[in-house]
Design an enzyme around this catalytic site. Structure first.
Site, PDB file in Angstrom:
ATOM      1  N   TYR A 162      -0.720   4.665  -1.074  1.00  0.00           N
ATOM      2  CA  TYR A 162      -1.337   5.374   0.043  1.00  0.00           C
ATOM      3  C   TYR A 162      -2.843   5.202  -0.032  1.00  0.00           C
ATOM      4  O   TYR A 162      -3.438   5.297  -1.107  1.00  0.00           O
ATOM      5  CB  TYR A 162      -0.970   6.864  -0.044  1.00  0.00           C
ATOM      6  N   GLU A 184      -6.100   5.568   8.067  1.00  0.00           N
ATOM      7  CA  GLU A 184      -5.087   5.722   7.026  1.00  0.00           C
ATOM      8  C   GLU A 184      -4.138   4.527   6.992  1.00  0.00           C
ATOM      9  O   GLU A 184      -3.742   4.020   8.039  1.00  0.00           O
ATOM     10  CB  GLU A 184      -4.286   6.998   7.297  1.00  0.00           C
TER      11      GLU A 184
END
Ligand code: GDP
Ligand code: MN
Length: 379
Positions: free
Chosen positions: A101, A189
């Site tokens: 992530y 993101e």
């Protein structure tokens, strides 16, 4: 403004972040063409502005163009968390060995950007933050200096499966910071950022929020990326009301943004799901109420409507007149529950009596009543 994955990936590409080859498609036919162009197995991905598309069945692999068309046919028109899928991204399917992530977001407490990374990618990051917050590595970024390459390496080597992948990821983190600052984002993101079996590092997903206050600096881009308005959004804009659609089934009409938020919280608290945020504002004319009703009824998921009015500048009798007008002039197929208190409350009750509606003064009672009515309507 949040933008679709394929739009975010266009920004990624422009800043050098490696992504898989692909294009957006709006029909099974187009999906077939894109898949043929890619010439390899593809992944067909629903383009809607919510997370968890994979779990909802909005992401499917396809081995060849025919299969891509078939998968696109299944996904287009699908309802994901209250949003209808109108577009799919068809892109080369990657083989995944590791998922991490990576995000850059605005840390409002520190008033500077924050780099966030985690060795566990592809999963819901909020869930990781709850379960094992120590797995999330963060680094506040000094805007005057920007994200320095050595800092990016320090962070990414902690979450990468190998040093080689870590270095590639550090470069991507630097590029992502470039996207964040140069395009004026509130969020950039990548989840998951993957390592393939042959060692390539790729951004498989992309989530970008653009700062609306910076629209003046990116007018063309904002206009191009803006989602077409829904019927409800258009009515709200023309009527001067603030409206945000949500995925529940309880329509809420409230005066004042604070009370609207509190109402949504209370609906959730008593086990219901709000269908929207809708603030009809301070001085509410009967017309605003009929517009509000029209907006709420444009959402087919709505099973019951709650009016929650705290009469101050807003006069309860005005709202009551609006409700009567709406019930008289519109095909209102769902039960309406009214909670009101404050200015001209008695007059409002008299007006509502005329259409056999009784209004409660208690917010708890009103919310519980509307949840019960929605449950009955659901059967
Ligand atoms: P989200 O569920 O909305 O976050 O959508 P993502 O784009 O993150 O995809 C969800 C999951 O689908 C990923 O975590 C992967 O496990 C899987 N996925 C997405 N793209 C690919 C791909 O190209 N190949 C493979 N094998 N899996 C993929
Ligand atoms: Mn994702």
């Amino acid at each position: 403004m949040n933008i679709q994955e394929y739009q975010a990936k266009e920004l990624f590409r422009a800043h050098g972040i490696p992504i898989t080859e692909g294009r957006v498609a709006r029909s099974p036919e187009e999906a077939r063409e894109v898949a043929a162009q890619v010439g390899k197995p593809v992944v067909v991905k629903a383009q809607v502005l919510v997370g968890g598309r994979g779990k909802a069945g909005g992401i499917k692999l396809a081995q060849n163009p025919d299969e891509a068309a078939e998968r696109a046919g299944q996904i287009l028109g699908m309802d994901i968390k209250g949003l209808t899928v109108r577009e799919v991204l068809v892109a080369e399917a990657a083989d995944i060995k590791h998922e991490v992530y990576l995000a850059i977001l605005m840390d409002r407490r520190r008033k500077k950007p924050l780099l966030m990374a985690c060795a566990e990618g592809g999963v819901d990051i909020e869930e990781v933050a709850r379960r094992s917050p120590e797995k999330i590595v963060t680094l506040p970024i000094e805007p005057d200096y920007g994200l320095q390459p050595f800092q990016a390496r320090q962070v990414m080597l902690k979450v990468a499966p190998t040093p080689k992948a870590g270095l590639a990821m550090a470069r991507i983190a630097t590029q992502l910071y470039e996207v964040f600052t140069q395009e004026d984002c509130s969020l950039a993101e990548i989840n998951p950022l993957v390592v393939t079996p042959d060692g390539r590092v790729l951004a498989l997903d992309a989530k970008v929020g653009l700062d609306d206050s910076a629209e003046i600096r990116h007018a063309e881009m904002h206009q191009r990326f803006r989602q077409p308005e829904t019927e409800g959004e258009q009515l709200a804009r023309e009527g001067g009301l603030s409206y945000v659609k949500l995925d529940g089934d309880i329509g809420c009409v409230v005066n004042g943004a604070g009370l609207a938020m509190a109402t949504m919280d209370l609906v959730q608290h008593f086990g219901g799901r709000p269908a929207n945020f809708l603030d009809i504002g301070g001085s509410s004319s009967p017309e605003k109420v009929t517009t509000a009703m029209r907006i709420i009824l444009s959402d087919p998921n709505v099973k019951a409507i709650l009016f929650n009015i705290f009469g101050g500048i807003t006069r309860c009798d005005d709202v009551a007149r609006g409700i009567v007008q709406a019930l008289g002039g519109m095909d209102v197929r769902v039960p309406v529950v009214v909670r009101l208190t404050g200015t001209n409350e008695e007059e409002a009750r008299r007006i509502l009596d005329g259409v056999h509606l009784s209004a409660t003064t208690s917010m708890d009672e009103g919310v519980q009543a509307v949840i019960a009515r929605a449950r009955e309507a659901r059967g």
